[in-house]
Design a protein around this motif. Sequence first.
Motif, PDB file in Angstrom:
ATOM      1  N   ARG A  19       0.823  -1.364  -0.099  1.00 27.92           N
ATOM      2  CA  ARG A  19       0.020  -0.007   0.027  1.00 27.92           C
ATOM      3  C   ARG A  19       0.920   1.133   0.039  1.00 27.92           C
ATOM      4  N   TYR A  20       0.401   2.378  -0.606  1.00 26.62           N
ATOM      5  CA  TYR A  20       0.950   3.661  -0.808  1.00 26.62           C
ATOM      6  C   TYR A  20       1.189   4.286   0.522  1.00 26.62           C
ATOM      7  N   HIS A  21      -0.065   4.141   1.277  1.00 32.04           N
ATOM      8  CA  HIS A  21      -0.004   4.882   2.719  1.00 32.04           C
ATOM      9  C   HIS A  21       1.196   4.408   3.412  1.00 32.04           C
ATOM     10  N   ILE A  22       1.643   3.330   3.294  1.00 29.25           N
ATOM     11  CA  ILE A  22       2.697   2.852   4.094  1.00 29.25           C
ATOM     12  C   ILE A  22       4.059   4.012   3.527  1.00 29.25           C
ATOM     13  N   ILE A  23       3.942   3.935   2.466  1.00 32.29           N
ATOM     14  CA  ILE A  23       5.405   4.672   1.801  1.00 32.29           C
ATOM     15  C   ILE A  23       5.422   6.057   2.507  1.00 32.29           C
ATOM     16  N   ILE A  24       4.100   6.655   2.170  1.00 33.54           N
ATOM     17  CA  ILE A  24       3.895   7.810   2.775  1.00 33.54           C
ATOM     18  C   ILE A  24       4.050   8.363   4.222  1.00 33.54           C
ATOM     19  N   HIS A  49      10.145  13.409  -3.596  1.00 34.43           N
ATOM     20  CA  HIS A  49       9.916  13.307  -4.903  1.00 34.43           C
ATOM     21  C   HIS A  49      10.942  12.577  -5.663  1.00 34.43           C
ATOM     22  N   LYS A  50      12.065  12.862  -5.399  1.00 40.48           N
ATOM     23  CA  LYS A  50      13.337  12.422  -5.825  1.00 40.48           C
ATOM     24  C   LYS A  50      13.531  10.930  -5.611  1.00 40.48           C
ATOM     25  N   ILE A  51      13.460  10.548  -4.219  1.00 43.18           N
ATOM     26  CA  ILE A  51      13.526   9.348  -3.838  1.00 43.18           C
ATOM     27  C   ILE A  51      12.722   8.438  -4.636  1.00 43.18           C
ATOM     28  N   LEU A  52      11.174   8.777  -4.630  1.00 41.28           N
ATOM     29  CA  LEU A  52      10.065   8.093  -5.396  1.00 41.28           C
ATOM     30  C   LEU A  52      10.459   7.797  -6.730  1.00 41.28           C
ATOM     31  N   VAL A  53      10.924   8.871  -7.393  1.00 43.10           N
ATOM     32  CA  VAL A  53      10.995   8.773  -8.913  1.00 43.10           C
ATOM     33  C   VAL A  53      12.280   7.847  -9.260  1.00 43.10           C
ATOM     34  N   LYS A  54      13.498   7.733  -8.274  1.00 49.38           N
ATOM     35  CA  LYS A  54      14.485   6.844  -8.478  1.00 49.38           C
ATOM     36  C   LYS A  54      14.080   5.468  -8.191  1.00 49.38           C
ATOM     37  N   ARG A  55      13.078   5.370  -7.084  1.00 45.78           N
ATOM     38  CA  ARG A  55      12.553   3.857  -6.960  1.00 45.78           C
ATOM     39  C   ARG A  55      11.704   3.402  -7.967  1.00 45.78           C
ATOM     40  N   ARG A 109      11.925   3.852 -11.259  1.00 43.95           N
ATOM     41  CA  ARG A 109      12.594   3.482 -12.182  1.00 43.95           C
ATOM     42  C   ARG A 109      13.181   2.109 -12.232  1.00 43.95           C
ATOM     43  N   LYS A 110      13.418   1.539 -11.094  1.00 44.30           N
ATOM     44  CA  LYS A 110      13.899   0.261 -10.959  1.00 44.30           C
ATOM     45  C   LYS A 110      12.932  -0.748 -10.390  1.00 44.30           C
ATOM     46  N   GLU A 111      11.551  -0.377  -9.999  1.00 45.02           N
ATOM     47  CA  GLU A 111      10.705  -1.314  -9.549  1.00 45.02           C
ATOM     48  C   GLU A 111      10.098  -2.245 -10.708  1.00 45.02           C
ATOM     49  N   LYS A 112       9.971  -3.492 -10.821  1.00 46.59           N
ATOM     50  CA  LYS A 112       9.466  -4.369 -11.641  1.00 46.59           C
ATOM     51  C   LYS A 112       8.295  -4.939 -11.155  1.00 46.59           C
ATOM     52  N   ASN A 113       7.969  -4.863  -9.829  1.00 49.90           N
ATOM     53  CA  ASN A 113       6.558  -5.633  -9.337  1.00 49.90           C
ATOM     54  C   ASN A 113       5.532  -4.762  -9.543  1.00 49.90           C
ATOM     55  N   PRO A 114       4.364  -5.015 -10.419  1.00 52.21           N
ATOM     56  CA  PRO A 114       3.302  -3.955 -11.015  1.00 52.21           C
ATOM     57  C   PRO A 114       2.430  -3.680  -9.775  1.00 52.21           C
ATOM     58  N   GLN A 115       2.206  -4.365  -8.653  1.00 54.12           N
ATOM     59  CA  GLN A 115       1.640  -3.812  -7.390  1.00 54.12           C
ATOM     60  C   GLN A 115       2.313  -2.977  -6.671  1.00 54.12           C
ATOM     61  N   LYS A 116       3.998  -3.196  -6.644  1.00 56.51           N
ATOM     62  CA  LYS A 116       4.503  -2.142  -5.816  1.00 56.51           C
ATOM     63  C   LYS A 116       4.523  -0.882  -6.706  1.00 56.51           C
ATOM     64  N   LEU A 117       4.961  -1.097  -7.928  1.00 57.95           N
ATOM     65  CA  LEU A 117       4.914  -0.057  -8.878  1.00 57.95           C
ATOM     66  C   LEU A 117       3.871   0.948  -8.884  1.00 57.95           C
ATOM     67  N   SER A 118       2.539   0.601  -8.725  1.00 53.67           N
ATOM     68  CA  SER A 118       1.174   1.072  -8.763  1.00 53.67           C
ATOM     69  C   SER A 118       1.351   1.815  -7.374  1.00 53.67           C
ATOM     70  N   ALA A 119       1.556   1.295  -6.215  1.00 52.80           N
ATOM     71  CA  ALA A 119       1.677   2.055  -5.038  1.00 52.80           C
ATOM     72  C   ALA A 119       2.601   3.242  -4.849  1.00 52.80           C
ATOM     73  N   LEU A 120       3.938   3.095  -5.743  1.00 53.14           N
ATOM     74  CA  LEU A 120       5.042   3.977  -5.718  1.00 53.14           C
ATOM     75  C   LEU A 120       4.376   5.153  -6.620  1.00 53.14           C
ATOM     76  N   LYS A 121       3.688   4.800  -7.648  1.00 48.88           N
ATOM     77  CA  LYS A 121       3.194   5.971  -8.659  1.00 48.88           C
ATOM     78  C   LYS A 121       2.031   6.901  -7.820  1.00 48.88           C
ATOM     79  N   SER A 122       1.172   6.210  -6.676  1.00 47.33           N
ATOM     80  CA  SER A 122       0.014   6.735  -5.999  1.00 47.33           C
ATOM     81  C   SER A 122       0.664   7.639  -4.874  1.00 47.33           C
ATOM     82  N   ALA A 123       1.779   7.319  -4.395  1.00 48.20           N
ATOM     83  CA  ALA A 123       2.427   7.831  -3.441  1.00 48.20           C
ATOM     84  C   ALA A 123       3.348   9.165  -4.217  1.00 48.20           C
ATOM     85  N   LEU A 124       3.696   8.977  -5.291  1.00 47.80           N
ATOM     86  CA  LEU A 124       4.347  10.056  -6.158  1.00 47.80           C
ATOM     87  C   LEU A 124       3.177  11.112  -6.339  1.00 47.80           C
ATOM     88  N   ASN A 125       2.073  10.657  -6.853  1.00 52.70           N
ATOM     89  CA  ASN A 125       0.900  11.691  -7.117  1.00 52.70           C
ATOM     90  C   ASN A 125       0.841  12.552  -5.842  1.00 52.70           C
TER      91      ASN A 125
END
Length: 229
Positions: A176-181, A195-201, A203-219
């Motif tokens: 869940r992206y709530h955990i990241i935030i 923002h920089k930390i999330l963008v960097k992460r 770029r290297k994330e391959k797991n679709p669920q984790k990637l979706s959560a990271l993008k939600s956190a970035l938003n």
Amino acid sequence: MPQLIKILDYNLIEYTPSIDTINQQKVDDRIIVGKEDWSLGFCKGFKELYKIQTSRKQKRKCMYCRITINIDGSGNAIEHITPRELKPYWMFVVRNLGIACDNCNSSKGDKNILRLPETNYGNPSNHCPNNSAEYLIFNPHFDKWSDHFDIEDDCFLKARPDTKGPATYKYCNMHRYHIIIDYLEELQIRSPYSHKILVKRIRKEKNPQKLSALKSALNYIEELIEQEN
């Protein structure tokens, strides 16, 4: 050791809340009939005291994912590690209880987390397992959180392989992206750096669920930055 591990790594080993005699007696004297008993008035005082004491013992962190919960656990769930739907007679066994965030509590639901089918264990409260080996997921009454979870890149939750971490991560939907935030806010990392930390992460994330959560956190962070400017 990451700074977050030091903040999040409490446990409930050998913890027993100090419920006053009157409220404890009401629970002890009650003949439990089924899971519905949890909502009846006889245990109101027990639950209120348990929430206050345990949420403080847990440093206001969810027993599983460790995001921040409400003051004194107000509005948060008393989590039954073995669900009361499966074992109603274990409802008031302390080693089966903790305070969880709403997302972990609802995601885990009424799934069996015991090593064996729940029918292999007796129903009386003294049959509730009192050792770590009987649980498929992390149990703060027997397990050390940092033995099962780690932090990557300063602020991203990771389940340790070959531990209870992966099963707990799955049962509680810990991508869940709530955990990241929450972790970023715990570290008081300012929005532009987040923002920089999330963008960097991302770029290297391959797991679709984790990637979706990271993008939600970035938003979420991008909206914060826009509001600040």
